[in-house]
Design a protein around this motif. Sequence first.
Motif, PDB file in Angstrom:
ATOM      1  N   VAL A  81       0.489  -1.214   0.046  1.00 58.37           N
ATOM      2  CA  VAL A  81       0.382   0.191   0.256  1.00 58.37           C
ATOM      3  C   VAL A  81       0.908   0.945   0.090  1.00 58.37           C
ATOM      4  O   VAL A  81       1.389   1.591   0.680  1.00 58.37           O
ATOM      5  N   GLY A  82       0.570   1.854  -0.927  1.00 56.19           N
ATOM      6  CA  GLY A  82       1.590   2.829  -1.255  1.00 56.19           C
ATOM      7  C   GLY A  82       1.356   4.320  -0.508  1.00 56.19           C
ATOM      8  O   GLY A  82       0.253   4.331   0.608  1.00 56.19           O
ATOM      9  N   ARG A  83       2.415   5.151   0.420  1.00 56.98           N
ATOM     10  CA  ARG A  83       2.070   6.224   0.751  1.00 56.98           C
ATOM     11  C   ARG A  83       2.093   7.708   0.199  1.00 56.98           C
ATOM     12  O   ARG A  83       3.026   7.685  -0.158  1.00 56.98           O
ATOM     13  N   ASN A  84       0.865   8.825   0.612  1.00 58.23           N
ATOM     14  CA  ASN A  84       1.543   9.805  -0.146  1.00 58.23           C
ATOM     15  C   ASN A  84       2.568  10.649   0.755  1.00 58.23           C
ATOM     16  O   ASN A  84       2.792  10.166   2.139  1.00 58.23           O
ATOM     17  N   ASP A  85       3.100  11.771   0.529  1.00 55.01           N
ATOM     18  CA  ASP A  85       4.208  12.695   1.256  1.00 55.01           C
ATOM     19  C   ASP A  85       5.688  11.622   1.631  1.00 55.01           C
ATOM     20  O   ASP A  85       5.886  11.138   3.249  1.00 55.01           O
ATOM     21  N   VAL A  86       5.700  10.366   1.408  1.00 57.67           N
ATOM     22  CA  VAL A  86       6.361   8.530   1.785  1.00 57.67           C
ATOM     23  C   VAL A  86       7.968   9.276   1.996  1.00 57.67           C
ATOM     24  O   VAL A  86       8.518  10.529   2.223  1.00 57.67           O
ATOM     25  N   GLY A  87       7.749   8.640   3.622  1.00 57.50           N
ATOM     26  CA  GLY A  87       9.467   9.036   3.951  1.00 57.50           C
ATOM     27  C   GLY A  87       9.653  10.141   4.856  1.00 57.50           C
ATOM     28  O   GLY A  87      10.555  10.471   5.295  1.00 57.50           O
ATOM     29  N   THR A  88       8.009  10.823   5.584  1.00 57.66           N
ATOM     30  CA  THR A  88       8.103  12.638   5.112  1.00 57.66           C
ATOM     31  C   THR A  88       7.547  11.703   7.071  1.00 57.66           C
ATOM     32  O   THR A  88       6.239  11.146   7.010  1.00 57.66           O
ATOM     33  N   PRO A  89       7.318  13.158   8.224  1.00 60.90           N
ATOM     34  CA  PRO A  89       6.379  12.693   9.157  1.00 60.90           C
ATOM     35  C   PRO A  89       4.553  13.034   8.903  1.00 60.90           C
ATOM     36  O   PRO A  89       3.851  13.202   9.363  1.00 60.90           O
ATOM     37  N   MET A  90       4.385  13.108   7.105  1.00 57.31           N
ATOM     38  CA  MET A  90       3.094  14.280   7.486  1.00 57.31           C
ATOM     39  C   MET A  90       2.523  11.984   6.132  1.00 57.31           C
ATOM     40  O   MET A  90       2.088  12.573   5.585  1.00 57.31           O
ATOM     41  N   ALA A  91       3.190  11.775   5.910  1.00 59.08           N
ATOM     42  CA  ALA A  91       3.094  10.273   5.100  1.00 59.08           C
ATOM     43  C   ALA A  91       1.602   9.719   5.021  1.00 59.08           C
ATOM     44  O   ALA A  91       1.704   9.444   7.021  1.00 59.08           O
ATOM     45  N   SER A  92       0.624   9.211   3.980  1.00 59.95           N
ATOM     46  CA  SER A  92      -0.454   8.953   5.061  1.00 59.95           C
ATOM     47  C   SER A  92      -1.171   8.349   4.139  1.00 59.95           C
ATOM     48  O   SER A  92      -0.355   8.023   2.572  1.00 59.95           O
ATOM     49  N   TYR A  93      -1.995   7.272   4.105  1.00 63.20           N
ATOM     50  CA  TYR A  93      -2.185   6.156   3.458  1.00 63.20           C
ATOM     51  C   TYR A  93      -3.874   7.053   2.661  1.00 63.20           C
ATOM     52  O   TYR A  93      -4.652   7.895   3.107  1.00 63.20           O
ATOM     53  N   GLU A  94      -4.310   6.289   1.325  1.00 65.93           N
ATOM     54  CA  GLU A  94      -5.623   6.738   1.170  1.00 65.93           C
ATOM     55  C   GLU A  94      -5.756   5.547   0.139  1.00 65.93           C
ATOM     56  O   GLU A  94      -5.446   5.280  -0.979  1.00 65.93           O
ATOM     57  N   ILE A  95      -7.338   4.457   0.335  1.00 73.60           N
ATOM     58  CA  ILE A  95      -7.742   3.456  -0.781  1.00 73.60           C
ATOM     59  C   ILE A  95      -9.170   4.128  -0.351  1.00 73.60           C
ATOM     60  O   ILE A  95     -10.171   4.613   0.671  1.00 73.60           O
ATOM     61  N   GLY A  96      -9.353   3.416  -2.018  1.00 73.56           N
ATOM     62  CA  GLY A  96     -10.618   4.418  -2.397  1.00 73.56           C
ATOM     63  C   GLY A  96     -11.847   2.260  -2.435  1.00 73.56           C
ATOM     64  O   GLY A  96     -10.831   1.358  -2.139  1.00 73.56           O
ATOM     65  N   LEU A  97     -12.972   3.015  -2.095  1.00 74.62           N
ATOM     66  CA  LEU A  97     -13.751   1.818  -2.545  1.00 74.62           C
ATOM     67  C   LEU A  97     -14.863   1.660  -3.147  1.00 74.62           C
ATOM     68  O   LEU A  97     -15.477   2.227  -2.623  1.00 74.62           O
ATOM     69  N   ASP A  98     -15.279   0.742  -3.783  1.00 80.38           N
ATOM     70  CA  ASP A  98     -16.328   0.456  -5.005  1.00 80.38           C
ATOM     71  C   ASP A  98     -16.981  -0.401  -4.321  1.00 80.38           C
ATOM     72  O   ASP A  98     -16.368  -1.489  -3.851  1.00 80.38           O
ATOM     73  N   ILE A  99     -18.192  -0.594  -4.286  1.00 84.37           N
ATOM     74  CA  ILE A  99     -18.756  -2.063  -3.847  1.00 84.37           C
ATOM     75  C   ILE A  99     -19.579  -2.532  -5.309  1.00 84.37           C
ATOM     76  O   ILE A  99     -20.367  -1.965  -5.470  1.00 84.37           O
ATOM     77  N   GLU A 100     -19.474  -3.987  -5.694  1.00 82.70           N
ATOM     78  CA  GLU A 100     -20.959  -4.302  -6.318  1.00 82.70           C
ATOM     79  C   GLU A 100     -21.833  -5.695  -5.443  1.00 82.70           C
ATOM     80  O   GLU A 100     -20.434  -6.582  -4.840  1.00 82.70           O
ATOM     81  N   VAL A 101     -23.009  -5.590  -6.118  1.00 89.38           N
ATOM     82  CA  VAL A 101     -23.423  -6.849  -5.730  1.00 89.38           C
ATOM     83  C   VAL A 101     -23.742  -7.253  -6.764  1.00 89.38           C
ATOM     84  O   VAL A 101     -25.081  -6.959  -7.681  1.00 89.38           O
ATOM     85  N   ARG A 102     -23.936  -8.711  -6.419  1.00 89.05           N
ATOM     86  CA  ARG A 102     -24.059  -9.678  -8.537  1.00 89.05           C
ATOM     87  C   ARG A 102     -24.884 -10.596  -8.199  1.00 89.05           C
ATOM     88  O   ARG A 102     -24.688 -11.321  -6.669  1.00 89.05           O
ATOM     89  N   ASP A 103     -25.214 -11.364  -8.587  1.00 86.83           N
ATOM     90  CA  ASP A 103     -25.758 -12.320  -8.624  1.00 86.83           C
ATOM     91  C   ASP A 103     -24.883 -14.146  -9.215  1.00 86.83           C
ATOM     92  O   ASP A 103     -23.494 -13.262  -9.806  1.00 86.83           O
ATOM     93  N   ARG A 104     -25.326 -14.949  -8.473  1.00 82.77           N
ATOM     94  CA  ARG A 104     -24.003 -15.847  -9.123  1.00 82.77           C
ATOM     95  C   ARG A 104     -23.897 -15.976 -10.930  1.00 82.77           C
ATOM     96  O   ARG A 104     -23.177 -16.964 -11.088  1.00 82.77           O
ATOM     97  N   THR A 105     -24.770 -15.110 -11.574  1.00 79.26           N
ATOM     98  CA  THR A 105     -24.132 -15.522 -13.177  1.00 79.26           C
ATOM     99  C   THR A 105     -23.057 -14.757 -13.265  1.00 79.26           C
ATOM    100  O   THR A 105     -22.628 -14.733 -14.598  1.00 79.26           O
ATOM    101  N   GLY A 106     -23.108 -13.525 -12.465  1.00 76.70           N
ATOM    102  CA  GLY A 106     -21.652 -12.535 -12.008  1.00 76.70           C
ATOM    103  C   GLY A 106     -22.832 -11.135 -12.833  1.00 76.70           C
ATOM    104  O   GLY A 106     -22.447  -9.993 -13.116  1.00 76.70           O
ATOM    105  N   LYS A 107     -24.111 -11.286 -13.177  1.00 75.69           N
ATOM    106  CA  LYS A 107     -24.637  -9.485 -12.888  1.00 75.69           C
ATOM    107  C   LYS A 107     -24.578  -8.620 -12.005  1.00 75.69           C
ATOM    108  O   LYS A 107     -24.719  -9.229 -11.598  1.00 75.69           O
ATOM    109  N   VAL A 108     -24.612  -7.221 -12.225  1.00 73.55           N
ATOM    110  CA  VAL A 108     -24.633  -6.862 -11.700  1.00 73.55           C
ATOM    111  C   VAL A 108     -26.015  -6.511 -10.800  1.00 73.55           C
ATOM    112  O   VAL A 108     -26.610  -5.762 -12.363  1.00 73.55           O
ATOM    113  N   LEU A 109     -26.387  -6.677  -9.504  1.00 80.48           N
ATOM    114  CA  LEU A 109     -27.989  -5.977  -9.527  1.00 80.48           C
ATOM    115  C   LEU A 109     -27.166  -4.696  -8.401  1.00 80.48           C
ATOM    116  O   LEU A 109     -28.279  -4.029  -9.206  1.00 80.48           O
ATOM    117  N   THR A 110     -26.407  -4.441  -7.809  1.00 81.40           N
ATOM    118  CA  THR A 110     -26.395  -2.700  -7.197  1.00 81.40           C
ATOM    119  C   THR A 110     -24.766  -2.466  -7.171  1.00 81.40           C
ATOM    120  O   THR A 110     -23.324  -2.918  -6.891  1.00 81.40           O
TER     121      THR A 110
END
Length: 334
Positions: free
Chosen positions: A240-269
Amino acid sequence: MKHFSISSLIASLFLISAHAASAEAPAFFVLDERGGHEFDMRAWQNAAKAWKGEKFVRTYRLGRDDSALRKAKDDATEAKASDNVVLLMTTTMPDKNSREFRASLDQLKQQFQTNPKFNGFSVLAEWPMCALVQQGPGSNDSGLRGMMLFVLDHPQANAACYPMVQVYFTTPPGPDGKRIAPVRVDSASVALQATLPPMTLAGKMLADKTAFKQGKLVERPTNVFAPGEEIFIQANFRNVGRNDVGTPMASYEIGLDIEVRDRTGKVLTALPHEHTYKGASPPPFPESLDYFTNFVTAGITISEPGDYTVVYVFRDRSRRETPPVPVEFAVIVK
């Protein structure tokens, strides 16, 4: 109901490479060694030599009498720098690593706010192995605001922290009269991230949100959920990479998308940009390859019975050019 959280599995890393603003103003350091608070003089002198030598770092050792203090004040007055005499004490903290040190420092900060004994105390600067604290007015009889350097109990700590304190006081304050703490850049962390592979999944589980074992979540024994019951998961990541790596201000940021599919792979949500995990991630200490690891937790509910595949898609936002990491769970709602 949705639930999201993140924690860093950060062990510690800290190497002593730094760049700071050029020293421009002499500082007169009176090292208060009364009461057994001794300085590592070799480390202090090496730091002074490395930065600007005696031209800007003037050192006096305060022992049984105040002659050193008087000498420092006289020399500062002669150099027209009477406002830059620093009465400095050092206190060694028993913490084993930078994570414990930050926890202890957080407790100190709380005492500064609540304990009348520490009225006027404030933290001026923080680094992975130390912190510079200004005492309240009237804390000593020198006529100066005393400074305290809280240092991790490790042989490298003094060598890493003394230069930062010297640079802090030998760099002139800004127009508002405030000083800016120098930034230590951990070249090892920078180099590691430069060759870091894309973020990858290290482990996943459907978790029992209410159960813990030795402070860790416990895997849920079944993938069957009641309608509306939270589907709570944990995922572990490497690289997992870091913004401002190597400094006291270093931070992580991870985005999240979600999909709910049926068992055939069709995206329901589809729930794009559903959540962002953020947090501080300063270069820790001592050294460990686990610095670039994180774990996340998330939860979602499904009301309609059925067989589903829930796909959590995580993105390393500190390195947007790297591919997303899908994390799939087959669940049954009935």
